[in-house]
Design an enzyme around this catalytic site. Structure first.
Site, PDB file in Angstrom:
ATOM      1  N   LYS A   1       5.032  37.602 -25.645  1.00 35.68           N
ATOM      2  CA  LYS A   1       6.243  37.995 -24.921  1.00 35.68           C
ATOM      3  C   LYS A   1       7.368  37.093 -25.377  1.00 35.68           C
ATOM      4  CE  LYS A   1       7.266  40.972 -21.662  1.00 35.68           C
ATOM      5  NZ  LYS A   1       6.566  42.204 -21.262  1.00 35.68           N
TER       6      LYS A   1
ATOM      7  N   ASP B   1      11.764  45.312 -23.184  1.00 35.35           N
ATOM      8  CA  ASP B   1      11.348  44.987 -21.814  1.00 35.35           C
ATOM      9  C   ASP B   1      12.650  45.032 -21.008  1.00 35.35           C
ATOM     10  OD1 ASP B   1       8.779  43.882 -20.335  1.00 35.35           O
ATOM     11  OD2 ASP B   1      10.432  42.729 -19.535  1.00 35.35           O
TER      12      ASP B   1
HETATM   13  N1  GLU Z   1       7.452  45.339 -22.248  1.00 34.15           N
HETATM   14  C1  GLU Z   1       6.434  46.332 -22.147  1.00 34.15           C
HETATM   15  C2  GLU Z   1       5.266  45.771 -21.366  1.00 34.15           C
HETATM   16  O1  GLU Z   1       5.468  44.998 -20.454  1.00 34.15           O
HETATM   17  C3  GLU Z   1       6.088  46.959 -23.501  1.00 34.15           C
HETATM   18  C4  GLU Z   1       5.610  46.004 -24.549  1.00 34.15           C
HETATM   19  C5  GLU Z   1       5.417  46.637 -25.930  1.00 34.15           C
HETATM   20  O2  GLU Z   1       5.623  47.830 -26.083  1.00 34.15           O
HETATM   21  O3  GLU Z   1       5.020  45.879 -26.824  1.00 34.15           O
HETATM   22  O4  GLU Z   1       4.134  46.095 -21.573  1.00 34.15           O
END
Ligand code: GLU
Length: 448
Positions: free
Chosen positions: A124, A164
């Site tokens: 992240k 996100d």
């Molecule tokens: N931010 C999204 C999540 O919390 C998607 C992450 C992604 O597609 O890599 O899963």
């Protein structure tokens, strides 16, 4: 393994990292019993290793605003765990972003990605940059400045960021443009959530919300219920809430509330397709005000300042905004008003007190974010496969695969979460299923 002892050590090592400690504690409480049946995990100190990220990159991001003023933000990428594949997870641009928030999100992502059945590790990233009120040109300059540092940390077989909170298709576009410029790599595989003409997957924008509704349908079917005609309250009006509204309406449910930081829009007769389309305009305006919906559709939506979506009478609550957005008091109010199901769509959207209260109510259906919202990252995984094969699938093909993945996640929750009395503890089920996969992968690959 004793959860309390590990939590004490972690709290001493990482003081003040409240969200991170909350996320770890929730998982450890769920897995303690199963973990202690595996001495090989204990011997390899799997838990002690798993709760710490592999590495964190921190960098300064300097950019110039429209007034010509120099601005400085902090940027991060947390590479949490790569036992089952390259680091994968979104970027969050929000004024409250800090290492604790990104560590909690990276930790959760690791288990969520394991549940998708696809080979993706957890990561992240993001910045304390506040997109509210910024012009398009400022967003572009910030994204470019952010990528100036990030590009050295990422790669299609190494770490694949996505969107996100505060990062959608527009931001991914600016980030990808700068990545290609800096790296002179013109492949399509380093970010997901791309535009349809430059490597994006059909249905990726809708996928988190669609997947959440597919999962909710499974939870309801398992309990002998149907989603048709049910009244749903949704928090937020961003990308996730938008996809959830679209699919809820398509499945015959009524979305009777959407909310924002300023209050809630009560929509007595249910949200319409025009209102759902308008959510996209509201997001790109960067105003972050749900009142705009009531101003645009005064006949259908009534704005109530300062109230949450959870003040509205509904069958099903779908938190789609931010962590800890649903408190124990909110949970009590919902149940008092007749709500009997809550599927968490935001990451850690419910506070621990809310989850415990829901779970203490006989027959109440609760499912956690890492299972419910996994359709987003799963479709990112499908985007990666299409990019690697240099092809694009049809919407039908992507949707079928998404359906299949959500079904499989539900099955894993049932397998690991069915209790002696026959009820299903989805929190336990999701945590144990995700944990077992990552733990096994770590064990087999030695002390690295
Ligand atoms: N931010 C999204 C999540 O919390 C998607 C992450 C992604 O597609 O890599 O899963």
């Amino acid at each position: 393994m004793k959860t309390q002892a590990i939590m004490q050590q972690l709290a001493a090592k990482h003081p003040g990292e409240a969200e991170y400690l909350q996320a770890v504690e929730e998982v450890l409480n769920s897995i303690e019993e199963v973990y202690n049946q595996h001495p090989e995990f204990e011997q390899a100190k799997i838990v002690e290793r798993m709760v710490e990220p592999d590495r964190i990159f921190t960098f300064r991001v300097t950019w110039v605003d429209d007034a010509g003023q120099v601005q400085t933000n902090l940027g991060y990428r947390v590479q949490f765990n790569s036992a089952i594949g390259p680091y994968k997870g979104g970027l969050r641009f929000h004024v409250a972003v800090n290492p604790s928030m990104l560590k909690f999100l990276g930790f959760e992502q690791t288990f969520k990605n394991a549940l998708t059945t696809l080979p993706m590790g957890g990561g992240k990233g993001g910045s304390d940059f506040d997109p509210i009120g910024k012009s398009d040109a400022e967003i572009m300059r910030f994204c470019q400045a952010f990528m100036l540092e990030l590009w050295r940390c990422i790669g299609p077989d190494q770490d694949i960021p996505a969107g996100d909170v505060g990062v959608g298709g527009r931001e991914i576009g600016y980030l990808n443009g700068m990545y290609q410029k800096l790296s002179r790599q013109y492949h399509t595989g380093v970010l997901t959530g791309k535009g349809m003409t430059w490597g994006g997957s059909i249905l990726r924008p809708e996928a988190t919300g669609y997947g959440a509704l597919y999962f909710t349908q499974h939870v309801l079917h398992q309990a002998g219920k149907d989603i048709k005609g049910k009244r749903i309250a949704i928090s937020g009006f961003g990308n996730v809430a938008w996809g959830a509204c679209k699919k809820a309406v398509e499945l015959g449910a009524q979305v009777i509330a959407v909310s924002g930081p300023d209050g809630v829009c009560a929509i007595e007769n249910g949200i319409t397709p025009e209102m759902i389309d308008y959510m996209l305009v509201m997001r790109s305006s960067n105003r972050n005000k749900v009142q705009d919906m009531a101003d645009k559709f005064p006949q259908q939506a009534q704005f109530i300042a300062g109230k949450k979506a959870w003040s509205q009478k509904c069958d099903i609550a779908l938190p789609c905004a931010f962590q800890n957005e649903l408190s124990e008091d909110d949970a009590r109010e919902l149940v008092k008003n007749g709500t009997w199901c809550c599927c968490e769509v935001s990451n850690m959207g419910c506070q621990p007190g809310a989850i415990h209260f829901f779970q203490s109510q006989k027959g109440f259906l609760f499912a956690p974010g890492k299972a419910v919202n996994a359709g987003g990252v799963a479709t990112s995984g499908l985007e990666m496969t299409q990019n690697a094969e240099h092809i694009s699938w049809t919407g039908k093909e992507v949707d079928e695969r998404l359906h299949h993945i959500m079904e499989s996640i539900h099955e894993q929750c049932v397998r690991f979460g069915t209790q002696k009395d026959g009820t299903i503890d989805y929190v336990k089920g999701a945590n144990i299923a995700g944990f077992m996969k990552v733990a096994q992968a770590m064990l087999e690959q030695g002390l690295v």
